[in-house]
Design an enzyme around this catalytic site. Sequence first.
Site, PDB file in Angstrom:
ATOM      1  N   ASN A 130       0.855  -1.190   0.000  1.00  0.00           N
ATOM      2  CA  ASN A 130       0.000   0.000   0.000  1.00  0.00           C
ATOM      3  C   ASN A 130       0.887   1.234   0.000  1.00  0.00           C
ATOM      4  O   ASN A 130       1.854   1.309   0.770  1.00  0.00           O
ATOM      5  CB  ASN A 130      -0.903   0.024   1.233  1.00  0.00           C
ATOM      6  CG  ASN A 130      -2.008   1.041   1.118  1.00  0.00           C
ATOM      7  OD1 ASN A 130      -2.578   1.237   0.045  1.00  0.00           O
ATOM      8  ND2 ASN A 130      -2.326   1.699   2.220  1.00  0.00           N
ATOM      9  N   TYR A 165       5.039  -0.836   7.167  1.00  0.00           N
ATOM     10  CA  TYR A 165       3.968  -1.696   7.672  1.00  0.00           C
ATOM     11  C   TYR A 165       3.820  -2.946   6.800  1.00  0.00           C
ATOM     12  O   TYR A 165       3.694  -4.072   7.314  1.00  0.00           O
ATOM     13  CB  TYR A 165       2.664  -0.900   7.705  1.00  0.00           C
ATOM     14  CG  TYR A 165       1.502  -1.593   8.366  1.00  0.00           C
ATOM     15  CD1 TYR A 165       1.399  -1.666   9.746  1.00  0.00           C
ATOM     16  CD2 TYR A 165       0.484  -2.168   7.604  1.00  0.00           C
ATOM     17  CE1 TYR A 165       0.324  -2.290  10.356  1.00  0.00           C
ATOM     18  CE2 TYR A 165      -0.596  -2.795   8.197  1.00  0.00           C
ATOM     19  CZ  TYR A 165      -0.678  -2.851   9.581  1.00  0.00           C
ATOM     20  OH  TYR A 165      -1.749  -3.481  10.176  1.00  0.00           O
ATOM     21  N   ALA A 200       6.114  -4.328   4.908  1.00  0.00           N
ATOM     22  CA  ALA A 200       7.288  -5.184   5.110  1.00  0.00           C
ATOM     23  C   ALA A 200       7.165  -5.980   6.405  1.00  0.00           C
ATOM     24  O   ALA A 200       7.491  -7.173   6.451  1.00  0.00           O
ATOM     25  CB  ALA A 200       8.551  -4.334   5.131  1.00  0.00           C
TER      26      ALA A 200
END
Length: 246
Positions: free
Chosen positions: A147, A153, A155
């Site tokens: 996103n 986040y 990853a």
Amino acid sequence: MSDKKLALVTGASRGIGLAIAQRLSADGYRVVGTATSESGVEALRDTLKTSDESNEAVVLNIADSEQTEAALKELQSQFGTPDVVVNNAGITRDNLFLRLNEGDWNDVLNTNLTGVFRVCKALSKAMLKNKAGSIINISSIIGTTGNAGQANYAAAKAGLEGFTRSLAQEIASRNITVNCVAPGFIQTDMTDVLPETQKEAILATIPGKRFGRVEDIAGAVAFLASDDARYITGQTIHVNGGMNMG
């Protein structure tokens, strides 16, 4: 000590975590929920005890290695070894990649990925000794789709799913399952403040044409914690209304 099975739910003070804690309590578990502050713990304790006086809440900051180790050691001393561990606690530090600083990258990886490692590390030996249990990690659709503005986040959540599959292979022979639940867009206080135009744009991508409810995630967790899921491990259960299929 209660004769009920014990469930630990991290990040249980609100939203998805609270719904999971309440559902597991309704299913007959003694629940210990966690929050990062004393005030959060007090409020959570009051909420959990309305459904079962044996439920409890404790301070746990999974971003802090020493505090996590000490808190979980005390938890085991006081309550015993959890039969179910739900790793829900997490943070976001969103920004477009070119503006994302290393501190925000490290904070998210440290909490959302390494924090889960810390919890599992602190509890796994005792769970292995018991030769039973369920570990359920709360991932995200973002770990699969990515996103914009959430590289850190995404990853962390993708790493969490890889960690889950690896740990599942190591401890399956001891009758311990390890799975993920990956929510899509769930209606919480964070989605409530989104502009209507943004909500409409998100809903247009969801075949189910609605945001998920926290109870939808709690139901998936309750299933994975139950005996009906004893032969399911190393899996990611997507709960997203069809937003991502595969």
